[in-house]
Design a protein around this motif. Structure first.
Motif, PDB file in Angstrom:
ATOM      1  N   PRO A  11       0.803  -1.234   0.000  1.00 34.99           N
ATOM      2  CA  PRO A  11       0.000   0.000   0.000  1.00 34.99           C
ATOM      3  C   PRO A  11       0.833   1.280   0.000  1.00 34.99           C
ATOM      4  CG  PRO A  11      -0.169  -1.113   2.123  1.00 34.99           C
ATOM      5  CD  PRO A  11       0.585  -2.034   1.203  1.00 34.99           C
ATOM      6  N   GLU A  12       2.124   1.171   0.267  1.00 36.27           N
ATOM      7  CA  GLU A  12       2.977   2.362   0.302  1.00 36.27           C
ATOM      8  C   GLU A  12       3.341   2.856  -1.093  1.00 36.27           C
ATOM      9  OE1 GLU A  12       5.760  -1.197   0.355  1.00 36.27           O
ATOM     10  OE2 GLU A  12       3.814  -0.702   1.208  1.00 36.27           O
ATOM     11  N   THR A  13       2.975   2.117  -2.115  1.00 33.97           N
ATOM     12  CA  THR A  13       3.321   2.545  -3.471  1.00 33.97           C
ATOM     13  C   THR A  13       2.191   2.264  -4.446  1.00 33.97           C
ATOM     14  OG1 THR A  13       5.083   2.512  -5.122  1.00 33.97           O
ATOM     15  CG2 THR A  13       4.430   0.404  -4.201  1.00 33.97           C
ATOM     16  N   GLN A  22       5.731   4.025  -8.210  1.00 31.23           N
ATOM     17  CA  GLN A  22       5.880   5.322  -7.553  1.00 31.23           C
ATOM     18  C   GLN A  22       7.024   5.266  -6.542  1.00 31.23           C
ATOM     19  OE1 GLN A  22       2.651   6.217  -4.893  1.00 31.23           O
ATOM     20  NE2 GLN A  22       2.630   8.336  -5.556  1.00 31.23           N
ATOM     21  N   ASN A  23       7.816   6.301  -6.481  1.00 30.38           N
ATOM     22  CA  ASN A  23       8.934   6.429  -5.535  1.00 30.38           C
ATOM     23  C   ASN A  23       9.984   5.327  -5.687  1.00 30.38           C
ATOM     24  OD1 ASN A  23       7.717   8.725  -4.389  1.00 30.38           O
ATOM     25  ND2 ASN A  23       6.468   7.422  -3.070  1.00 30.38           N
ATOM     26  N   TYR A  24      10.104   4.768  -6.903  1.00 32.29           N
ATOM     27  CA  TYR A  24      11.138   3.778  -7.205  1.00 32.29           C
ATOM     28  C   TYR A  24      11.071   2.553  -6.300  1.00 32.29           C
ATOM     29  CZ  TYR A  24      12.856   8.242  -8.940  1.00 32.29           C
ATOM     30  OH  TYR A  24      12.956   9.468  -9.521  1.00 32.29           O
ATOM     31  N   ARG A  54      18.401   0.421 -10.847  1.00 32.05           N
ATOM     32  CA  ARG A  54      19.533   1.343 -10.708  1.00 32.05           C
ATOM     33  C   ARG A  54      20.026   1.344  -9.267  1.00 32.05           C
ATOM     34  NH1 ARG A  54      16.675   6.436 -13.419  1.00 32.05           N
ATOM     35  NH2 ARG A  54      15.123   5.688 -11.940  1.00 32.05           N
ATOM     36  N   ALA A  55      21.307   1.439  -9.093  1.00 34.72           N
ATOM     37  CA  ALA A  55      21.943   1.280  -7.779  1.00 34.72           C
ATOM     38  C   ALA A  55      21.343   2.185  -6.708  1.00 34.72           C
ATOM     39  CB  ALA A  55      23.442   1.525  -7.893  1.00 34.72           C
ATOM     40  N   ALA A  56      20.994   3.394  -7.067  1.00 35.20           N
ATOM     41  CA  ALA A  56      20.460   4.327  -6.068  1.00 35.20           C
ATOM     42  C   ALA A  56      19.108   3.889  -5.513  1.00 35.20           C
ATOM     43  CB  ALA A  56      20.324   5.725  -6.676  1.00 35.20           C
ATOM     44  N   HIS A  57      18.400   3.022  -6.236  1.00 33.83           N
ATOM     45  CA  HIS A  57      17.047   2.628  -5.823  1.00 33.83           C
ATOM     46  C   HIS A  57      16.920   1.144  -5.519  1.00 33.83           C
ATOM     47  CE1 HIS A  57      15.949   6.607  -7.075  1.00 33.83           C
ATOM     48  NE2 HIS A  57      16.416   6.376  -8.277  1.00 33.83           N
ATOM     49  N   ARG A  58      17.945   0.377  -5.766  1.00 34.18           N
ATOM     50  CA  ARG A  58      17.876  -1.074  -5.598  1.00 34.18           C
ATOM     51  C   ARG A  58      18.101  -1.470  -4.148  1.00 34.18           C
ATOM     52  NH1 ARG A  58      18.404  -5.632  -8.869  1.00 34.18           N
ATOM     53  NH2 ARG A  58      19.458  -7.370  -7.861  1.00 34.18           N
TER      54      ARG A  58
END
Length: 136
Positions: free
Chosen positions: A11-13, A40-42, A48-52
């Motif tokens: 539910p957070e995305t 939403q919000n990756y 990508r490393a910043a979001h994985r």
């Protein structure tokens, strides 16, 4: 409905669909059977490393399985081999159609989902006015 099922579990995305029946720049999207799906919000479908993270991989696998469970998917293009191997193993184990495979580098931050469809005149069911007959 995959979006509702995903939101119920996470539910957070929310999922965001884009480029359905795009008129320019996306040749594969011009037939009405391809769309891009972003979280939403990756929170998923972004390698990508910043979001994985372990959580994002788990959500991506769950999302891929939800699409495969519909039995209406031909292929999901996504470049994360950890995700695709789990989704493809799930499809094989459950004898479900559809698969996930790597494609060009733009498929690192979203799923490109191709829905199974019968080819219409000029391979464009929607433009031929035959959309109701396109889907198997």
């Amino acid at each position: 409905d995959v979006a509702v099922q995903f939101h119920d579990k996470y539910p957070e995305t929310k999922l965001i669909a884009g480029d359905l029946n795009a008129v320019a720049g996306h040749d594969s999207h011009m037939n009405g059977v391809d769309m891009d799906v972003y979280a939403q919000n990756y929170m998923a479908a972004d390698m990508r490393a910043a979001h994985r993270s372990n959580d994002s991989v788990e959500r991506s696998v769950a999302l891929g399985k939800m699409f495969i469970d519909t039995k209406k998917i031909d292929v999901i293009f996504y470049n994360d081999s950890a995700v695709s191997s789990k989704v493809n193993a799930y499809a094989r184990k459950n004898n479900l159609p559809g698969r996930m495979e790597a494609s060009n580098s733009s498929h690192e931050f979203h799923f490109h989902v191709r829905i199974k469809a019968k080819p219409g005149p000029n391979d464009n069911c929607a433009a031929a006015g035959a959309a109701k007959d396109c889907f198997r």
